[in-house]
Design an enzyme around this catalytic site. Structure first.
Site, PDB file in Angstrom:
ATOM      1  N   LYS A 100       7.658   2.106  13.432  1.00 32.31           N
ATOM      2  CA  LYS A 100       6.313   1.533  13.451  1.00 32.31           C
ATOM      3  C   LYS A 100       6.460   0.137  12.869  1.00 32.31           C
ATOM      4  O   LYS A 100       6.723  -0.037  11.680  1.00 32.31           O
ATOM      5  CB  LYS A 100       5.341   2.366  12.623  1.00 32.31           C
ATOM      6  CG  LYS A 100       3.935   1.775  12.654  1.00 32.31           C
ATOM      7  CD  LYS A 100       3.029   2.388  11.601  1.00 32.31           C
ATOM      8  CE  LYS A 100       1.717   1.597  11.575  1.00 32.31           C
ATOM      9  NZ  LYS A 100       0.883   1.935  10.403  1.00 32.31           N
ATOM     10  N   GLY A 161      -6.924   0.589   5.064  1.00 31.91           N
ATOM     11  CA  GLY A 161      -7.503   1.193   3.866  1.00 31.91           C
ATOM     12  C   GLY A 161      -8.976   0.934   3.659  1.00 31.91           C
ATOM     13  O   GLY A 161      -9.544   1.372   2.659  1.00 31.91           O
ATOM     14  N   ALA A 187      -5.355   2.161  11.429  1.00 25.43           N
ATOM     15  CA  ALA A 187      -5.936   1.485  10.258  1.00 25.43           C
ATOM     16  C   ALA A 187      -7.450   1.412  10.330  1.00 25.43           C
ATOM     17  O   ALA A 187      -8.028   1.079  11.370  1.00 25.43           O
ATOM     18  CB  ALA A 187      -5.364   0.074  10.067  1.00 25.43           C
ATOM     19  N   GLY A 188      -8.088   1.719   9.199  1.00 29.05           N
ATOM     20  CA  GLY A 188      -9.524   1.561   9.062  1.00 29.05           C
ATOM     21  C   GLY A 188     -10.343   2.821   9.272  1.00 29.05           C
ATOM     22  O   GLY A 188     -11.552   2.815   9.061  1.00 29.05           O
ATOM     23  N   THR A 210      -4.847   6.343   4.457  1.00 27.15           N
ATOM     24  CA  THR A 210      -5.801   6.302   3.347  1.00 27.15           C
ATOM     25  C   THR A 210      -7.002   7.203   3.582  1.00 27.15           C
ATOM     26  O   THR A 210      -7.519   7.816   2.636  1.00 27.15           O
ATOM     27  CB  THR A 210      -6.280   4.861   3.109  1.00 27.15           C
ATOM     28  OG1 THR A 210      -5.141   4.009   2.964  1.00 27.15           O
ATOM     29  CG2 THR A 210      -7.132   4.770   1.854  1.00 27.15           C
TER      30      THR A 210
END
Length: 258
Positions: A100, A161, A187-188, A210
């Site tokens: 990644k 995050g 992400a997010g 996260t």
């Protein structure tokens, strides 16, 4: 849904949820969350989590590489050179040729440096890596990453995050229409509904860390994300009704009792 396999660079995954391994209180909690998520692929920050030194506590003692596909990532790399070196380190340790790819451009937002990302992707593809690049939600960059040989594209939903969910669904939709490789939202994602929305849009998968590790109960959230990804994918395949401004009666008007 049993035949609904996600293929990335020749790797077949039964689960369309990919999970990270950072921010947990310990490796045992990491193991339990991954198990609850149902994920086949697990991404690990090579520079932050030990998967190489067998003389120290090692994540691979808790996460069996025979059961899970390990995806090393280059988190924390701010140049193409750093990212390439980190990917080579993981492969040299016998982990995998999957990577990644992250090349971060800004420490505050953790947005990717897209120029450095494309440069690093070119090098790693030439060296035989299967490259899964973390990128922004720019369709032009996504197409360039596909053109240099990346196995998928992984546009962010929102900053890493942040838990904000998909901030720009229109660009994600254009990316889906622009590239032929799988599109993985990365992400997010903050909660199960965010993951479901990504899948309902037709994205091929979701990657998160996260959103699970930072939850009050990471194990329960991991399970929630599993079901959200599954439900969103099933809804996408089922085909939702069109949105309308006005009501449309559920039952037919013909044959009504007067």
């Amino acid at each position: 849904m049993k035949d609904d396999v996600l293929t990335i660079g020749g790797v077949q995954l039964k689960s369309r949820l990919i999970v990270g391994t950072g921010k947990y209180k310990d490796f045992e909690q990491t193991r339990r969350a991954i198990e609850a998520s149902g994920a086949d692929m697990v991404t690990v920050a090579v520079r932050r989590v030990n998967i190489i030194d067998r003389d120290k506590e090692n994540l691979l003692d808790y996460v069996d590489p025979q059961k899970y596909r390990i995806l090393p990532n280059t988190a924390g790399c701010y140049t193409a050179e750093e990212a390439v070196r980190t990917a080579r380190l993981a492969r040299a340790a016998g982990i995998t040729n999957l990577v990644k790819l992250e090349v971060i451009g800004d420490q505050k937002t953790l947005f990717p440096d897209t120029a450095g990302l494309i440069e690093a992707a070119k090098i790693l593809v030439r060296e035989g890596f299967v490259v899964l690049p973390y990128t922004n939600d720019d369709p032009i960059v996504a197409k360039k990453l596909e053109d240099v040989g990346c196995a998928c594209v992984m546009p962010l939903a929102a900053p890493i995050g942040s838990g904000l969910g998909i901030r720009n669904p229109y660009n994600i939709q254009i990316i889906r229409e622009t590239v032929r490789v799988p599109v993985i939202v990365d992400a997010g994602v903050g909660t199960a509904s965010d993951a479901a929305v990504a899948m309902e849009m037709g994205c091929d998968g979701v990657l998160m860390n996260t959103g699970i590790a930072g939850a009050q109960d990471p194990i329960a959230m991991a399970e929630a994300m599993k079901f959200a990804v599954w439900a969103g994918r099933l809804a996408y395949r089922a085909g939702r009704i069109p949105k309308k401004l006005y009501a449309n009666a559920s039952s037919p008007a013909a044959g009504m009792i007067e």
